[in-house]
Design a protein around this motif. Structure first.
Motif, PDB file in Angstrom:
ATOM      1  N   PHE A  97      -7.639   8.114  19.291  1.00 44.23           N
ATOM      2  CA  PHE A  97      -8.350   9.502  20.699  1.00 44.23           C
ATOM      3  C   PHE A  97     -10.090   9.517  19.875  1.00 44.23           C
ATOM      4  O   PHE A  97     -10.145  10.491  18.731  1.00 44.23           O
ATOM      5  N   LEU A  98     -11.678   9.391  20.236  1.00 41.70           N
ATOM      6  CA  LEU A  98     -12.084  10.652  19.652  1.00 41.70           C
ATOM      7  C   LEU A  98     -12.960  11.498  20.664  1.00 41.70           C
ATOM      8  O   LEU A  98     -12.492  11.728  22.258  1.00 41.70           O
ATOM      9  N   THR A  99     -12.487  12.504  20.881  1.00 42.78           N
ATOM     10  CA  THR A  99     -12.087  13.393  21.669  1.00 42.78           C
ATOM     11  C   THR A  99     -14.270  14.596  22.185  1.00 42.78           C
ATOM     12  O   THR A  99     -14.449  13.771  21.867  1.00 42.78           O
ATOM     13  N   THR A 100     -13.481  14.842  22.889  1.00 44.53           N
ATOM     14  CA  THR A 100     -14.761  15.921  23.686  1.00 44.53           C
ATOM     15  C   THR A 100     -15.556  16.057  22.628  1.00 44.53           C
ATOM     16  O   THR A 100     -16.956  15.826  23.612  1.00 44.53           O
ATOM     17  N   VAL A 101     -15.114  16.874  21.847  1.00 47.34           N
ATOM     18  CA  VAL A 101     -16.274  17.169  21.146  1.00 47.34           C
ATOM     19  C   VAL A 101     -17.059  16.177  19.997  1.00 47.34           C
ATOM     20  O   VAL A 101     -18.259  16.007  20.127  1.00 47.34           O
ATOM     21  N   ALA A 102     -16.707  14.553  19.327  1.00 48.62           N
ATOM     22  CA  ALA A 102     -17.158  13.971  19.519  1.00 48.62           C
ATOM     23  C   ALA A 102     -17.869  13.056  20.233  1.00 48.62           C
ATOM     24  O   ALA A 102     -18.936  13.363  19.950  1.00 48.62           O
ATOM     25  N   CYS A 103     -17.515  13.298  21.716  1.00 49.42           N
ATOM     26  CA  CYS A 103     -18.418  12.511  22.288  1.00 49.42           C
ATOM     27  C   CYS A 103     -19.544  13.249  22.829  1.00 49.42           C
ATOM     28  O   CYS A 103     -20.254  13.299  23.721  1.00 49.42           O
ATOM     29  N   LYS A 104     -19.291  14.291  23.036  1.00 50.31           N
ATOM     30  CA  LYS A 104     -20.501  15.293  23.335  1.00 50.31           C
ATOM     31  C   LYS A 104     -21.745  15.113  22.285  1.00 50.31           C
ATOM     32  O   LYS A 104     -22.907  15.137  22.508  1.00 50.31           O
ATOM     33  N   SER A 105     -21.339  15.442  20.962  1.00 49.47           N
ATOM     34  CA  SER A 105     -21.699  14.812  19.618  1.00 49.47           C
ATOM     35  C   SER A 105     -22.590  13.695  20.110  1.00 49.47           C
ATOM     36  O   SER A 105     -24.352  13.270  19.796  1.00 49.47           O
ATOM     37  N   ILE A 106     -22.131  12.764  20.116  1.00 44.38           N
ATOM     38  CA  ILE A 106     -22.795  11.480  20.600  1.00 44.38           C
ATOM     39  C   ILE A 106     -23.698  11.355  21.549  1.00 44.38           C
ATOM     40  O   ILE A 106     -24.412  10.895  21.271  1.00 44.38           O
ATOM     41  N   ASP A 117     -11.597  17.615  14.990  1.00 45.87           N
ATOM     42  CA  ASP A 117     -11.572  17.511  16.053  1.00 45.87           C
ATOM     43  C   ASP A 117     -12.914  16.640  16.531  1.00 45.87           C
ATOM     44  O   ASP A 117     -13.143  17.300  17.572  1.00 45.87           O
ATOM     45  N   MET A 118     -12.392  15.427  15.766  1.00 45.40           N
ATOM     46  CA  MET A 118     -13.427  14.619  16.374  1.00 45.40           C
ATOM     47  C   MET A 118     -12.853  12.780  16.643  1.00 45.40           C
ATOM     48  O   MET A 118     -12.681  12.375  17.415  1.00 45.40           O
ATOM     49  N   ILE A 119     -11.758  13.400  15.396  1.00 46.30           N
ATOM     50  CA  ILE A 119     -10.987  11.477  15.628  1.00 46.30           C
ATOM     51  C   ILE A 119      -9.401  11.763  15.595  1.00 46.30           C
ATOM     52  O   ILE A 119      -9.024  13.103  14.657  1.00 46.30           O
ATOM     53  N   LEU A 120      -8.125  11.426  16.756  1.00 48.17           N
ATOM     54  CA  LEU A 120      -6.761  12.170  16.744  1.00 48.17           C
ATOM     55  C   LEU A 120      -6.422  10.662  16.652  1.00 48.17           C
ATOM     56  O   LEU A 120      -6.751   9.911  17.626  1.00 48.17           O
ATOM     57  N   THR A 121      -4.789  10.535  16.466  1.00 47.47           N
ATOM     58  CA  THR A 121      -4.469   9.576  17.047  1.00 47.47           C
ATOM     59  C   THR A 121      -3.080   9.993  17.907  1.00 47.47           C
ATOM     60  O   THR A 121      -2.860  11.421  18.193  1.00 47.47           O
ATOM     61  N   LEU A 122      -1.793   9.074  17.752  1.00 44.92           N
ATOM     62  CA  LEU A 122      -0.494   9.419  19.080  1.00 44.92           C
ATOM     63  C   LEU A 122       0.222  10.381  18.141  1.00 44.92           C
ATOM     64  O   LEU A 122       0.788  11.799  18.646  1.00 44.92           O
ATOM     65  N   LYS A 123       0.167  10.311  16.862  1.00 43.87           N
ATOM     66  CA  LYS A 123       0.778  11.250  16.103  1.00 43.87           C
ATOM     67  C   LYS A 123       0.143  12.253  15.275  1.00 43.87           C
ATOM     68  O   LYS A 123       1.254  12.919  15.500  1.00 43.87           O
ATOM     69  N   ASN A 124      -0.756  12.956  15.892  1.00 46.78           N
ATOM     70  CA  ASN A 124      -0.924  13.729  15.568  1.00 46.78           C
ATOM     71  C   ASN A 124      -2.062  14.242  16.634  1.00 46.78           C
ATOM     72  O   ASN A 124      -2.859  15.403  16.561  1.00 46.78           O
ATOM     73  N   GLY A 125      -1.721  13.626  18.041  1.00 49.69           N
ATOM     74  CA  GLY A 125      -2.649  13.782  19.140  1.00 49.69           C
ATOM     75  C   GLY A 125      -1.949  15.321  19.173  1.00 49.69           C
ATOM     76  O   GLY A 125      -0.756  15.669  19.473  1.00 49.69           O
ATOM     77  N   ILE A 126      -2.528  16.002  20.644  1.00 52.96           N
ATOM     78  CA  ILE A 126      -1.812  16.350  21.548  1.00 52.96           C
ATOM     79  C   ILE A 126      -2.022  16.893  23.198  1.00 52.96           C
ATOM     80  O   ILE A 126      -3.051  16.551  22.800  1.00 52.96           O
ATOM     81  N   ALA A 127      -1.571  17.160  23.372  1.00 63.90           N
ATOM     82  CA  ALA A 127      -1.519  16.870  24.806  1.00 63.90           C
ATOM     83  C   ALA A 127      -2.580  17.538  26.030  1.00 63.90           C
ATOM     84  O   ALA A 127      -2.296  18.532  26.313  1.00 63.90           O
ATOM     85  N   ASP A 128      -3.650  17.769  25.373  1.00 63.24           N
ATOM     86  CA  ASP A 128      -4.888  18.593  25.766  1.00 63.24           C
ATOM     87  C   ASP A 128      -5.924  17.779  26.663  1.00 63.24           C
ATOM     88  O   ASP A 128      -6.665  16.959  25.821  1.00 63.24           O
ATOM     89  N   LYS A 129      -6.060  17.869  27.715  1.00 66.35           N
ATOM     90  CA  LYS A 129      -6.809  17.497  28.687  1.00 66.35           C
ATOM     91  C   LYS A 129      -8.304  17.370  27.708  1.00 66.35           C
ATOM     92  O   LYS A 129      -9.547  16.699  28.153  1.00 66.35           O
ATOM     93  N   ASN A 130      -8.493  19.074  27.247  1.00 67.02           N
ATOM     94  CA  ASN A 130      -9.431  18.648  27.303  1.00 67.02           C
ATOM     95  C   ASN A 130     -10.038  18.909  25.798  1.00 67.02           C
ATOM     96  O   ASN A 130     -11.343  19.123  25.765  1.00 67.02           O
ATOM     97  N   LEU A 131      -9.569  18.355  25.410  1.00 62.99           N
ATOM     98  CA  LEU A 131      -9.472  17.477  23.826  1.00 62.99           C
ATOM     99  C   LEU A 131      -9.670  16.467  24.419  1.00 62.99           C
ATOM    100  O   LEU A 131     -11.165  16.072  22.896  1.00 62.99           O
ATOM    101  N   ILE A 132      -9.262  15.760  24.737  1.00 57.83           N
ATOM    102  CA  ILE A 132      -9.007  14.216  24.823  1.00 57.83           C
ATOM    103  C   ILE A 132      -8.686  13.722  25.947  1.00 57.83           C
ATOM    104  O   ILE A 132      -8.743  12.457  26.391  1.00 57.83           O
ATOM    105  N   GLY A 133      -8.857  14.353  26.931  1.00 57.57           N
ATOM    106  CA  GLY A 133      -9.403  13.916  28.556  1.00 57.57           C
ATOM    107  C   GLY A 133      -7.541  13.468  28.963  1.00 57.57           C
ATOM    108  O   GLY A 133      -7.071  13.817  28.546  1.00 57.57           O
ATOM    109  N   ASN A 134      -7.810  13.493  30.339  1.00 56.60           N
ATOM    110  CA  ASN A 134      -6.777  12.957  31.068  1.00 56.60           C
ATOM    111  C   ASN A 134      -5.891  11.876  30.684  1.00 56.60           C
ATOM    112  O   ASN A 134      -4.206  11.792  29.886  1.00 56.60           O
ATOM    113  N   LYS A 135      -6.229  11.019  30.305  1.00 57.78           N
ATOM    114  CA  LYS A 135      -5.709   9.378  29.756  1.00 57.78           C
ATOM    115  C   LYS A 135      -5.084   9.661  28.570  1.00 57.78           C
ATOM    116  O   LYS A 135      -4.170   9.807  27.792  1.00 57.78           O
ATOM    117  N   GLY A 136      -5.896  10.104  27.344  1.00 60.60           N
ATOM    118  CA  GLY A 136      -5.828  10.877  26.255  1.00 60.60           C
ATOM    119  C   GLY A 136      -4.384  11.177  26.732  1.00 60.60           C
ATOM    120  O   GLY A 136      -2.961  11.182  25.621  1.00 60.60           O
TER     121      GLY A 136
END
Length: 210
Positions: free
Chosen positions: A77-86, A40-59
């Motif tokens: 992608f650094l997810t919303t979970v990662a960015c909140k932690s940061i 739930d912290m780092i994703l790529t195009l390969k394992n990412g899902i088209a979920d704006k709540n996790l990787i934002g609109n752009k992602g």
């Protein structure tokens, strides 16, 4: 067998100080996206899902285009979970891991881009031309983008738009495409001037930009 022999040889060279770990990472960088475990912290195009709540609109849009077979730049992608932690801790606890993952890109220059769950166009920071080999520069760029959530202009924007102040952004990291050696611009699937369903594009020669 050949791949195993090559890997064994590389291990031998590491132990005998004939090759550095950084050189090994670059050599095998093309395999990095396929071995990053789902988290739930780092994703790529390969394992990412088209979920704006996790990787934002752009992602989410990048993942969607990738799945449609459209040629988009490599993306991390650094997810919303990662960015909140940061944002809350004011540190990047997984920086050593991220530093190694950045070798997946074909270029040393990367872009650190915000990706809001709700669009806040022009309110968040984007940092271009960051050297992935400079950990301090990468750390500062990520912190600048995350902390721009709390900037006065961002807070004013959310107040006017009646948006929550709970941090809801992700980060997209991509290689810098050298627009200053050709052109850069933006393309719309609809004409933004009259709303008609036809491609519309604008570009600037020899310029970095959108």
């Amino acid at each position: 067998s050949k791949k195993l022999n090559n890997a064994t040889g590389d291990i031998y060279r590491i132990f005998n100080n004939k090759i550095t770990p950084e050189e090994i990472l670059k050599k095998y960088a093309h395999n990095i996206p396929s071995v990053i475990k789902d988290n739930d912290m780092i994703l790529t195009l390969k394992n990412g899902i088209a979920d704006k709540n996790l990787i934002g609109n752009k992602g989410a849009n990048l993942v969607e285009m990738h799945k449609l077979g459209i040629n988009v730049p490599q993306s991390l992608f650094l997810t919303t979970v990662a960015c909140k932690s940061i944002y809350e801790q004011q540190e990047i606890s997984f920086m050593p891991l991220l530093k190694n993952i950045l070798y997946m890109f074909d270029t040393d220059l990367i872009a650190i881009r915000s990706s809001g769950v709700v669009s806040m166009a022009g309110m968040m920071e984007t940092v271009l031309d960051v050297n992935r080999n400079d950990e301090q520069a990468v750390t500062k760029a990520i912190m600048d983008v995350v902390n721009s959530w709390g900037s006065e202009r961002a807070k004013s924007f959310r107040k006017v738009c009646k948006m929550s102040d709970e941090i809801k952004i992700a980060i997209v990291i991509q290689p810098v495409i050298r627009g200053d050696k050709g052109c850069s611009g933006i393309v719309f699937s609809r004409n933004p001037n009259d709303g008609s369903y036809r491609l519309h594009g604008e570009y600037v020669e020899n310029s970095l930009g959108d």
